[in-house]
Structures are given as structure tokens and as C-alpha cells.
Enzyme design. Structure first.
Site, PDB file in Angstrom:
ATOM      1  N   ASP A 185      39.045  45.825  37.457  1.00 16.71           N
ATOM      2  CA  ASP A 185      37.826  45.010  37.556  1.00 16.71           C
ATOM      3  C   ASP A 185      36.631  45.790  37.007  1.00 16.71           C
ATOM      4  O   ASP A 185      36.624  47.023  37.007  1.00 16.71           O
ATOM      5  CB  ASP A 185      37.499  44.681  39.025  1.00 16.71           C
ATOM      6  CG  ASP A 185      38.609  43.880  39.677  1.00 16.71           C
ATOM      7  OD1 ASP A 185      39.341  43.189  38.963  1.00 16.71           O
ATOM      8  OD2 ASP A 185      38.717  43.971  40.916  1.00 16.71           O
TER       9      ASP A 185
HETATM   10  N1  URA Z   1      43.049  45.306  42.518  1.00 14.15           N
HETATM   11  C1  URA Z   1      41.754  44.933  42.556  1.00 14.15           C
HETATM   12  O1  URA Z   1      41.331  44.251  43.474  1.00 14.15           O
HETATM   13  N2  URA Z   1      40.942  45.345  41.565  1.00 14.15           N
HETATM   14  C2  URA Z   1      41.353  46.112  40.536  1.00 14.15           C
HETATM   15  O2  URA Z   1      40.545  46.465  39.651  1.00 14.15           O
HETATM   16  C3  URA Z   1      42.701  46.488  40.511  1.00 14.15           C
HETATM   17  C4  URA Z   1      43.540  46.081  41.516  1.00 14.15           C
END
Ligand code: URA
Length: 238
Positions: free
Chosen positions: A105
Site C-alpha cells: 500500500d
Molecule cells: N497487507 C496490507 O494491508 N497492506 C500491505 O501493503 C500489504 C499487506
């Protein structure tokens, strides 16, 4: 070059993963010997001229595997229509078309692998590969033994039950806990959603390992080449 399917050839050239190559083909970006191809299944052989948006496509001679500590506020993509910084912008001095292997993310930090090896990318990102990924998070409150058990059994989310996952409380920060979560899927915002579901929303999230690869002491924004044995181990033992 042996005769091979166009999407495999494009992946070999580092243009995209095989699935990405299929999209490029269906959207009319690819031509073979001057003729735009939009159907799957066509094969190419030695001497064929393949182009992407009229630029010649040739197999990459060198394969690169780069371990980046992705900082927060950077997109896990190659380019962004809105001009935001992307992970490939952080890799200077490598003359290759690199793609991130999966995504983190925008506000997640930590280990992100980048490569120009389309076949490797295809293998490692395929859902059946089920590679373990470990995240360290600071969460609100402190998860209990029963939360640990719920993770181990698989947790029901909006998009279905997760595979069994591992939740470990490894430290404390005031009233908050530092936890490690290991999952072997890659659903959208999965770790955040799992922790939210048990009532311990995430304050910050960092990926610390990807299969046998470890982030180690790499600082945010810094990167290094993975050693060949690190890459072979990643695809061998899971
Ligand atoms: N899970 C999440 O919630 N965010 C990420 O960036 C990777 C795995």
C-alpha cells in the site's frame, strides 16, 4: 530463439508479466512484423520483429532482482497518471525495465522486490505460489491469545475466509502492541483488514520478509541487488 507464445516472449523481454503482456496485446499495443495483434495464442520465432507502441522489443540480456525498502508515500508501480512518486523512481543506475513483484500500500513501508524477469514475476506472484510474507505492525491495543487462534484458523473477511495466518505479539508501545503477522496470500490491504477485524487497527505497517528474503538493516528508500543464491532459494524452498 525457440518458437514461443507472444505473451511469453514479451515477459522474457521484461515488458510485463505474462498477464500484463496479455493486457497489452488485447489493448492493441503489440505488433508482430508490422501487424497489430490483439488475439492470444500467436507464436513468434527467430527473425520476427515485435514492437510495443512501435518501439522494438528485445530479450533482456541481464536479469535484475532488487530489494527495496519502500518508504511510505510512494506508489508500488512503474508510473502514475497523477505524477506521484513510484518505486521505480527510487532505483537509479539500473538500465532495465523494472517492475514491482506484487504491491505494498501507499502508506506501507518495507521489503519490495523489483525485477525485469517476467517469468520469475509470473511464478512468484501466481496465487498458487503461496509465498509467506511477514509484516511488522504497530496496532491499537493488545491482541489476545484468542485473536492469535482466530488468525491460525483463518479469518472471515468481506472477500471470504483467509488461509491460516500467524499473529505474534512481539512488543509494546505504551497502550499499543507491536505485532508480527505472516500470511501467504496477497489480497488487497489484507493485513490491515485482518487486524481491523479483530479490533486492533494498524497505526503503521512494514513488510520485513518475503519468502526467504529479509529486509535486514536496509533503510527506507535504499535498495540493494539480491544475491543469485537468495533468488534461487526463494523459488526453491517455500
Ligand atoms: N497487507 C496490507 O494491508 N497492506 C500491505 O501493503 C500489504 C499487506
Amino acid at each position: 530463439m525457440e518458437e514461443m507464445r507472444l505473451q511469453k516472449y514479451l515477459a522474457l523481454c521484461g515488458v510485463a508479466s505474462r498477464r500484463g503482456a496479455e493486457k497489452l496485446i488485447s489493448e492493441g499495443h503489440i505488433a508482430v512484423n508490422g501487424v497489430v495483434v490483439t488475439e492470444m495464442g500467436i507464436k513468434v520465432k527467430n527473425g520476427d520483429k515485435v514492437t510495443l507502441d512501435e518501439q522494438p522489443v528485445k530479450p533482456e540480456k541481464n536479469k535484475y532482482y532488487i530489494i527495496l525498502n519502500k518508504p511510505s508515500g510512494v506508489l508500488s508501480s512503474v508510473k502514475d497518471d497523477r505524477g506521484r512518486e513510484c518505486v521505480v523512481d527510487l532505483i537509479e543506475g539500473v538500465n532495465a525495465r523494472l517492475y514491482p513483484v506484487g504491491r505494498l500500500d501507499y502508506d506501507t513501508t518495507g521489503l519490495l522486490l523489483l525485477t525485469n524477469d517476467g517469468d520469475f514475476m509470473q511464478k512468484v506472484t501466481h496465487p498458487s505460489f503461496e509465498i509467506w510474507k511477514t509484516y511488522q505492525a504497530v496496532v491499537r491495543g493488545v491482541p489476545t491469545e484468542s485473536d492469535v487462534k482466530r488468525f491460525a484458523e483463518g479469518l472471515m473477511l468481506d472477500d471470504g475466509k483467509t488461509l491460516p495466518a500467524v499473529l505474534d505479539v512481539v512488543g509494546y508501545k505504551g497502550n499499543n502492541a507491536i505485532v508480527e503477522v505472516s500470511i501467504r496470500e496477497g489480497r488487497n490491504r489484507q493485513v490491515r483488514r485482518m487486524l481491523e477485524k479483530i479490533g486492533h487497527p494498524v497505526n503503521s505497517l512494514k513488510r520485513i520478509s518475503f519468502g526467504s528474503l529479509e529486509l535486514g538493516e536496509l533503510k527506507p528508500g535504499k535498495w540493494r541487488h539480491a544475491r543469485p543464491e537468495e533468488i534461487s532459494r526463494l523459488t526453491e524452498d517455500r
